[in-house]
Design an enzyme around this catalytic site. Structure first.
Site, PDB file in Angstrom:
ATOM      1  N   LYS A 170       0.833  -1.213   0.000  1.00 41.85           N
ATOM      2  CA  LYS A 170       0.000   0.000   0.000  1.00 41.85           C
ATOM      3  C   LYS A 170       0.870   1.266   0.000  1.00 41.85           C
ATOM      4  O   LYS A 170       0.588   2.236  -0.719  1.00 41.85           O
ATOM      5  CB  LYS A 170      -0.913  -0.021   1.225  1.00 41.85           C
ATOM      6  N   LYS A 239       2.426  10.718   4.844  1.00 44.19           N
ATOM      7  CA  LYS A 239       2.769   9.602   5.746  1.00 44.19           C
ATOM      8  C   LYS A 239       3.074   8.329   4.952  1.00 44.19           C
ATOM      9  O   LYS A 239       4.080   7.653   5.181  1.00 44.19           O
ATOM     10  CB  LYS A 239       1.579   9.399   6.714  1.00 44.19           C
TER      11      LYS A 239
HETATM   12  P1  NDP Z   1      -9.437  10.443   8.623  1.00 41.96           P
HETATM   13  O1  NDP Z   1      -8.401  11.409   9.032  1.00 41.96           O
HETATM   14  O2  NDP Z   1     -10.674  10.896   7.962  1.00 41.96           O
HETATM   15  O3  NDP Z   1      -9.891   9.560   9.908  1.00 41.96           O
HETATM   16  C1  NDP Z   1      -8.958   9.007  10.779  1.00 41.96           C
HETATM   17  C2  NDP Z   1      -9.659   8.136  11.805  1.00 41.96           C
HETATM   18  O4  NDP Z   1      -8.682   7.698  12.771  1.00 41.96           O
HETATM   19  C3  NDP Z   1     -10.743   8.875  12.585  1.00 41.96           C
HETATM   20  O5  NDP Z   1     -11.729   7.974  12.989  1.00 41.96           O
HETATM   21  C4  NDP Z   1      -9.947   9.384  13.792  1.00 41.96           C
HETATM   22  O6  NDP Z   1     -10.750   9.677  14.906  1.00 41.96           O
HETATM   23  C5  NDP Z   1      -9.073   8.184  14.056  1.00 41.96           C
HETATM   24  N1  NDP Z   1      -7.875   8.500  14.821  1.00 41.96           N
HETATM   25  C6  NDP Z   1      -6.842   9.285  14.434  1.00 41.96           C
HETATM   26  N2  NDP Z   1      -5.913   9.334  15.415  1.00 41.96           N
HETATM   27  C7  NDP Z   1      -6.376   8.562  16.432  1.00 41.96           C
HETATM   28  C8  NDP Z   1      -5.891   8.221  17.711  1.00 41.96           C
HETATM   29  N3  NDP Z   1      -4.708   8.668  18.152  1.00 41.96           N
HETATM   30  N4  NDP Z   1      -6.632   7.415  18.493  1.00 41.96           N
HETATM   31  C9  NDP Z   1      -7.820   6.962  18.058  1.00 41.96           C
HETATM   32  N5  NDP Z   1      -8.358   7.244  16.869  1.00 41.96           N
HETATM   33  C10 NDP Z   1      -7.634   8.037  16.051  1.00 41.96           C
HETATM   34  O7  NDP Z   1      -8.675   9.355   7.741  1.00 41.96           O
HETATM   35  P2  NDP Z   1      -9.277   8.381   6.605  1.00 41.96           P
HETATM   36  O8  NDP Z   1     -10.533   7.753   7.082  1.00 41.96           O
HETATM   37  O9  NDP Z   1      -9.240   9.096   5.309  1.00 41.96           O
HETATM   38  O10 NDP Z   1      -8.093   7.298   6.558  1.00 41.96           O
HETATM   39  C11 NDP Z   1      -7.987   6.236   7.501  1.00 41.96           C
HETATM   40  C12 NDP Z   1      -6.840   5.332   7.013  1.00 41.96           C
HETATM   41  O11 NDP Z   1      -7.169   4.820   5.714  1.00 41.96           O
HETATM   42  C13 NDP Z   1      -5.502   6.093   6.866  1.00 41.96           C
HETATM   43  O12 NDP Z   1      -4.431   5.272   7.240  1.00 41.96           O
HETATM   44  C14 NDP Z   1      -5.468   6.434   5.377  1.00 41.96           C
HETATM   45  O13 NDP Z   1      -4.133   6.606   4.931  1.00 41.96           O
HETATM   46  C15 NDP Z   1      -6.173   5.224   4.781  1.00 41.96           C
HETATM   47  N6  NDP Z   1      -6.812   5.444   3.477  1.00 41.96           N
HETATM   48  C16 NDP Z   1      -7.648   6.523   3.236  1.00 41.96           C
HETATM   49  C17 NDP Z   1      -8.237   6.704   1.984  1.00 41.96           C
HETATM   50  C18 NDP Z   1      -9.135   7.850   1.660  1.00 41.96           C
HETATM   51  O14 NDP Z   1      -9.495   8.014   0.459  1.00 41.96           O
HETATM   52  N7  NDP Z   1      -9.578   8.675   2.622  1.00 41.96           N
HETATM   53  C19 NDP Z   1      -7.958   5.750   0.880  1.00 41.96           C
HETATM   54  C20 NDP Z   1      -7.168   4.596   1.263  1.00 41.96           C
HETATM   55  C21 NDP Z   1      -6.605   4.485   2.506  1.00 41.96           C
HETATM   56  P3  NDP Z   1     -11.495  11.112  15.047  1.00 41.96           P
HETATM   57  O15 NDP Z   1     -12.781  10.971  14.295  1.00 41.96           O
HETATM   58  O16 NDP Z   1     -11.679  11.280  16.512  1.00 41.96           O
HETATM   59  O17 NDP Z   1     -10.560  12.146  14.444  1.00 41.96           O
END
Ligand code: NDP
Length: 295
Positions: A170, A239
């Site tokens: 990935k 990242k």
């Molecule tokens: P977001 O930033 O929208 O969401 C991140 C999620 O992780 C939220 O639920 C957030 O909680 C939670 N989170 C972050 N830090 C912590 C912590 N310290 N403790 C607990 N919960 C935490 O990211 P995405 O949903 O876009 O991405 C999630 C993963 O998927 C990432 O690794 C990203 O690289 C990957 N990804 C994303 C894609 C996309 O198109 N968006 C495509 C493919 C992969 P809170 O709601 O409280 O902030």
């Protein structure tokens, strides 16, 4: 199946919605309001802590920003490790770090919990359409146990090798995406500045050998229209590119192109901030060259 899903972010929420349609789902999110809204809309239960989310779950799915977030979530009296039962399986859909995943898998194995790194590709649109690709790392039998959950949101599930290989795959995929976004932005800015209309340049590029997913889908939908929606944070792509460099370094492979891409992305992140979308570095290229790539 009893399933828990932790991390209802931009991509986690639509993935979890498909899981809720087929399984008994409990959700947890750091910002509780998102979990409450999700549960009301999708018929899931909300757990107040990661421990309570994991308790009774056969499969736990995590979709957090980074592997460090998952390592943090495992520990403490209310952490996942305190709730995960012997025989349970953790599927980590975070785009994470292979070395951290190997550490996590080792820690979970001490309590009889299986682990598969299962990052996804296909974006928020792909998640909504249940058409994601999963790049998995782990034991084949562990992946088979998780398959009924992954199939809720994935069209393609590929086992790459042992724990960490899904995350390596990935990260390199996304590093290539990052380099391509920057290169397509630079190339189109040059063509527009040279007097060729942007729409014409994109049309001809897409009938020629320099075309790519960026030029065929992302640029027409987000750049030519000027829409620039926020679906995937630039901070997360940065990242991923850093993880890809770590993968290359650990394998003893020099990757100067990826390194250059990482430096440019980090510089764009510093200017645009943590909430900017991953296509927005193209705005900086436009600004620096004094043109707009618009239809
Ligand atoms: P977001 O930033 O929208 O969401 C991140 C999620 O992780 C939220 O639920 C957030 O909680 C939670 N989170 C972050 N830090 C912590 C912590 N310290 N403790 C607990 N919960 C935490 O990211 P995405 O949903 O876009 O991405 C999630 C993963 O998927 C990432 O690794 C990203 O690289 C990957 N990804 C994303 C894609 C996309 O198109 N968006 C495509 C493919 C992969 P809170 O709601 O409280 O902030």
């Amino acid at each position: 199946m009893n399933v828990a899903f932790l991390g209802l972010g931009a991509i986690g929420a639509p993935m979890a919605a498909h899981v809720a349609a087929r399984h008994q789902l409990t959700v947890w999110n750091r910002t509780r309001a998102k979990a409450d809204a999700f549960a009301a809309a999708n018929g899931a239960s909300v757990a107040p802590t990661p421990r309570e989310a994991a308790a009774g779950a056969e499969v736990v799915v995590t979709c957090l920003a980074t592997s460090a977030d998952l390592e943090q979530l495992l520990e403490g009296p209310d952490g996942l490790l305190a709730g995960l039962a012997n025989g349970a399986l953790l599927l980590d859909c975070t785009s994470g770090d292979p070395a951290a995943s190997r550490r996590i898998a080792g820690r979970l194995a001490e309590t009889g919990v299986g682990f598969v790194d299962a990052p996804v590709s296909g974006g928020v649109n792909g998640a909504e359409a249940a058409a994601l690709t999963v790049m998995a790392g782990g034991l084949p039998e562990a992946l088979e146990r998780g398959r009924p959950v992954l199939e809720c949101f994935a069209r393609r599930i590929e086992l790459m090798g042992p724990v960490g290989t899904g995350h390596a795959m990935k990260a390199v995929n996304n590093a290539l995406l990052a380099v391509n976004i920057l290169a397509v932005g630079e190339g189109l800015a040059a063509l527009v500045a040279a007097g060729i209309p942007a729409a014409k340049a994109v049309e001809v590029l897409n009938a020629s050998s320099g075309r790519s997913f960026v030029s065929e889908s992302l640029v027409p939908e987000r750049v030519l229209t000027g829409a620039f929606p926020v679906t995937f944070r630039l901070a997360l792509l940065d990242k991923d590119t850093g993880i890809a460099l770590d993968v290359a370094e650990a394998a003893g492979v020099d990757a100067p192109m990826l390194e250059q891409g990482k430096d440019l992305l980090a510089a764009a992140r510093a200017v645009l901030g943590e909430e900017a979308d991953y296509l927005e570095p193209i705005r900086l290229i436009e600004g620096a060259s004094g043109v707009e790539i618009r239809a």
